[in-house]
Design a protein around this motif. Structure first.
Motif, PDB file in Angstrom:
ATOM      1  N   LEU A 193       0.809  -1.221   0.000  1.00  0.00           N
ATOM      2  CA  LEU A 193       0.000   0.000   0.000  1.00  0.00           C
ATOM      3  C   LEU A 193       0.840   1.269   0.000  1.00  0.00           C
ATOM      4  O   LEU A 193       0.544   2.227  -0.729  1.00  0.00           O
ATOM      5  CB  LEU A 193      -0.945  -0.008   1.197  1.00  0.00           C
ATOM      6  CG  LEU A 193      -1.901   1.183   1.311  1.00  0.00           C
ATOM      7  CD1 LEU A 193      -2.783   1.285   0.071  1.00  0.00           C
ATOM      8  CD2 LEU A 193      -2.748   1.059   2.573  1.00  0.00           C
ATOM      9  N   HIS A 211       1.828   2.927  -3.164  1.00  0.00           N
ATOM     10  CA  HIS A 211       0.743   3.488  -3.970  1.00  0.00           C
ATOM     11  C   HIS A 211       0.248   4.826  -3.415  1.00  0.00           C
ATOM     12  O   HIS A 211      -0.647   5.432  -4.002  1.00  0.00           O
ATOM     13  CB  HIS A 211      -0.425   2.501  -4.025  1.00  0.00           C
ATOM     14  CG  HIS A 211      -0.138   1.262  -4.809  1.00  0.00           C
ATOM     15  ND1 HIS A 211      -0.550   1.070  -6.112  1.00  0.00           N
ATOM     16  CD2 HIS A 211       0.550   0.143  -4.468  1.00  0.00           C
ATOM     17  CE1 HIS A 211      -0.145  -0.107  -6.543  1.00  0.00           C
ATOM     18  NE2 HIS A 211       0.518  -0.695  -5.564  1.00  0.00           N
ATOM     19  N   GLN A 212       0.823   5.285  -2.315  1.00  0.00           N
ATOM     20  CA  GLN A 212       0.380   6.525  -1.675  1.00  0.00           C
ATOM     21  C   GLN A 212       1.332   7.671  -2.035  1.00  0.00           C
ATOM     22  O   GLN A 212       2.100   8.144  -1.215  1.00  0.00           O
ATOM     23  CB  GLN A 212       0.326   6.341  -0.154  1.00  0.00           C
ATOM     24  CG  GLN A 212      -0.700   5.320   0.301  1.00  0.00           C
ATOM     25  CD  GLN A 212      -0.651   5.125   1.813  1.00  0.00           C
ATOM     26  OE1 GLN A 212      -0.127   4.142   2.320  1.00  0.00           O
ATOM     27  NE2 GLN A 212      -1.206   6.080   2.550  1.00  0.00           N
ATOM     28  N   ALA A 269      -5.737   7.175   2.091  1.00  0.00           N
ATOM     29  CA  ALA A 269      -5.808   6.421   0.838  1.00  0.00           C
ATOM     30  C   ALA A 269      -6.892   5.358   0.929  1.00  0.00           C
ATOM     31  O   ALA A 269      -7.141   4.784   1.993  1.00  0.00           O
ATOM     32  CB  ALA A 269      -4.463   5.765   0.528  1.00  0.00           C
ATOM     33  N   ALA A 325      -7.743   1.910  -1.350  1.00  0.00           N
ATOM     34  CA  ALA A 325      -7.182   1.068  -2.406  1.00  0.00           C
ATOM     35  C   ALA A 325      -8.090  -0.119  -2.670  1.00  0.00           C
ATOM     36  O   ALA A 325      -8.635  -0.716  -1.730  1.00  0.00           O
ATOM     37  CB  ALA A 325      -5.786   0.583  -2.015  1.00  0.00           C
ATOM     38  N   CYS A 338      -8.280  -3.932  -4.099  1.00  0.00           N
ATOM     39  CA  CYS A 338      -7.357  -5.053  -4.234  1.00  0.00           C
ATOM     40  C   CYS A 338      -8.054  -6.284  -4.793  1.00  0.00           C
ATOM     41  O   CYS A 338      -9.236  -6.520  -4.526  1.00  0.00           O
ATOM     42  CB  CYS A 338      -6.760  -5.415  -2.865  1.00  0.00           C
ATOM     43  SG  CYS A 338      -6.166  -3.999  -1.915  1.00  0.00           S
ATOM     44  N   ILE A 340      -2.908  -4.655  -5.661  1.00  0.00           N
ATOM     45  CA  ILE A 340      -3.627  -3.383  -5.651  1.00  0.00           C
ATOM     46  C   ILE A 340      -3.857  -2.916  -7.085  1.00  0.00           C
ATOM     47  O   ILE A 340      -2.912  -2.685  -7.832  1.00  0.00           O
ATOM     48  CB  ILE A 340      -2.856  -2.321  -4.855  1.00  0.00           C
ATOM     49  CG1 ILE A 340      -2.773  -2.736  -3.384  1.00  0.00           C
ATOM     50  CG2 ILE A 340      -3.527  -0.949  -4.986  1.00  0.00           C
ATOM     51  CD1 ILE A 340      -1.990  -1.783  -2.510  1.00  0.00           C
ATOM     52  N   THR A 398      -5.841   3.126  -6.560  1.00  0.00           N
ATOM     53  CA  THR A 398      -5.784   3.864  -5.297  1.00  0.00           C
ATOM     54  C   THR A 398      -6.208   5.311  -5.537  1.00  0.00           C
ATOM     55  O   THR A 398      -5.893   5.888  -6.570  1.00  0.00           O
ATOM     56  CB  THR A 398      -4.348   3.853  -4.719  1.00  0.00           C
ATOM     57  OG1 THR A 398      -3.888   2.509  -4.633  1.00  0.00           O
ATOM     58  CG2 THR A 398      -4.323   4.468  -3.325  1.00  0.00           C
ATOM     59  N   ARG A 399      -6.926   5.846  -4.580  1.00  0.00           N
ATOM     60  CA  ARG A 399      -7.260   7.271  -4.600  1.00  0.00           C
ATOM     61  C   ARG A 399      -6.926   7.861  -3.236  1.00  0.00           C
ATOM     62  O   ARG A 399      -7.077   7.192  -2.216  1.00  0.00           O
ATOM     63  CB  ARG A 399      -8.746   7.498  -4.930  1.00  0.00           C
ATOM     64  CG  ARG A 399      -9.111   7.195  -6.376  1.00  0.00           C
ATOM     65  CD  ARG A 399      -8.449   8.158  -7.331  1.00  0.00           C
ATOM     66  NE  ARG A 399      -8.814   7.934  -8.722  1.00  0.00           N
ATOM     67  CZ  ARG A 399      -8.143   7.154  -9.562  1.00  0.00           C
ATOM     68  NH1 ARG A 399      -7.069   6.492  -9.125  1.00  0.00           N
ATOM     69  NH2 ARG A 399      -8.525   7.023 -10.815  1.00  0.00           N
ATOM     70  N   GLU A 400      -6.476   9.141  -3.234  1.00  0.00           N
ATOM     71  CA  GLU A 400      -6.073   9.801  -1.996  1.00  0.00           C
ATOM     72  C   GLU A 400      -6.823  11.109  -1.797  1.00  0.00           C
ATOM     73  O   GLU A 400      -7.245  11.757  -2.751  1.00  0.00           O
ATOM     74  CB  GLU A 400      -4.567  10.079  -2.015  1.00  0.00           C
ATOM     75  CG  GLU A 400      -3.694   8.844  -1.996  1.00  0.00           C
ATOM     76  CD  GLU A 400      -2.207   9.177  -2.008  1.00  0.00           C
ATOM     77  OE1 GLU A 400      -1.610   9.210  -0.915  1.00  0.00           O
ATOM     78  OE2 GLU A 400      -1.669   9.415  -3.112  1.00  0.00           O
ATOM     79  N   LEU A 418     -12.536   6.463  -4.843  1.00  0.00           N
ATOM     80  CA  LEU A 418     -12.234   5.110  -5.312  1.00  0.00           C
ATOM     81  C   LEU A 418     -13.478   4.449  -5.902  1.00  0.00           C
ATOM     82  O   LEU A 418     -13.411   3.846  -6.985  1.00  0.00           O
ATOM     83  CB  LEU A 418     -11.696   4.264  -4.156  1.00  0.00           C
ATOM     84  CG  LEU A 418     -11.380   2.807  -4.507  1.00  0.00           C
ATOM     85  CD1 LEU A 418     -10.214   2.719  -5.494  1.00  0.00           C
ATOM     86  CD2 LEU A 418     -11.067   1.993  -3.255  1.00  0.00           C
TER      87      LEU A 418
END
Length: 266
Positions: free
Chosen positions: A149, A152-153, A164, A166, A168, A174, A177-179, A190
């Motif tokens: 993870l 992906h951040q 975040a 994610a 999976c 994964i 991912t969206r933040e 997401l």
């Protein structure tokens, strides 16, 4: 200083005990702005969010609120930057607009919290559907996703302040991912991104870098995602509602351990 989208460089003075003049540094800071959401010209909510992936956010928020059933229910979408923040202008068919009017009466302007604007306890604790999706996820897959993870951040790596969400695969890979500065917003982004990409949310599980409260469980259940994993602990109500709706809930997930909610007595 090169920064990720959704952040800006800010100068700071570094204060240290026992030192003289503070050191000056430049550091990336996450962006936060008011995002006003309108449907067919009707003001629905004002959320505090990181103004990136706003199309994903508009779709995911609309799905989570039950205002649309699929992305193509949105006829037009415009993200407009104003002097004070952002405006998401969303156009939906008349039948959906009627839902907007009905729900707007029960809301006030709010923060990223998915329940703060409700003024009716029945609406907050509304019945939720059963999660019909089922997947087989081994414990090793959960820990594999947790280990991956951090890479992906990207926004959090620079700012240290982004949540975040994610998605999976059952084997722990994964896919997306969206933040966002808000955990609820990250999840909505997401959900919207998956819907726009036509990725079946029932085919995998979600990891959130957040404590597990009721609103996050509700959004996951309404999306019909079969499993939710959160980095921090779950509340008692979140555990109760997850069990009632058939959502597999794993919380306080760390590299070496996690808590899988078991059937509760009473």
């Amino acid at each position: 200083m090169a920064v990720e989208q959704g952040a800006k460089p800010i100068r700071f003075a570094v204060l240290k005990p026992g030192h003289g003049s503070p050191e000056a540094i430049e550091r990336a800071v996450i962006s936060e702005a008011p995002v006003a959401i309108e449907y067919n010209g009707i003001g629905y909510a004002v959320m505090m969010a990181t103004p990136i992936d706003l199309q994903d956010y508009a779709v995911g928020f609309s799905l989570s609120e039950g205002l649309i059933e699929r992305p193509d229910d949105i006829l037009a979408l415009d993200a407009h930057r104003s002097e004070l923040g952002w405006i998401l202008r969303i156009q939906v068919p008349q039948k959906n607009a009627e839902k907007v009017v009905a729900r707007a009466r029960q809301r006030v302007s709010e923060s990223s919290c998915g329940l703060c604007g409700m003024d009716n306890l029945d609406e907050v604790m509304r019945p939720l559907p059963r999660v019909t999706a089922q997947i087989d996820v081994a414990d090793a897959a959960i820990f594999a996703a947790l280990s991956a993870l951090r890479s992906h951040q990207t926004l959090n790596a620079q700012t240290g302040s982004a949540h975040a969400a994610a998605f999976c695969t059952p084997d722990g890979a994964i896919l997306m991912t969206r933040e966002d500065v808000g955990r609820h917003n990250a999840l909505d982004k997401l959900i919207g991104a998956l819907a726009r990409a036509d990725i079946d949310i029932t085919s995998g599980f979600i990891i959130l870098t957040a404590r597990c409260s009721l609103e996050l469980v509700q959004k996951t259940i309404l999306a019909n995602c079969p499993m939710l994993v959160t980095i921090s602990a779950a509340t008692d109500l979140a555990i109760h509602i997850a069990e009632k709706s058939g959502l597999r809930l794993v919380s306080l997930a760390r590299a070496d351990s996690a808590l899988a909610a078991m059937p509760q007595n009473g």
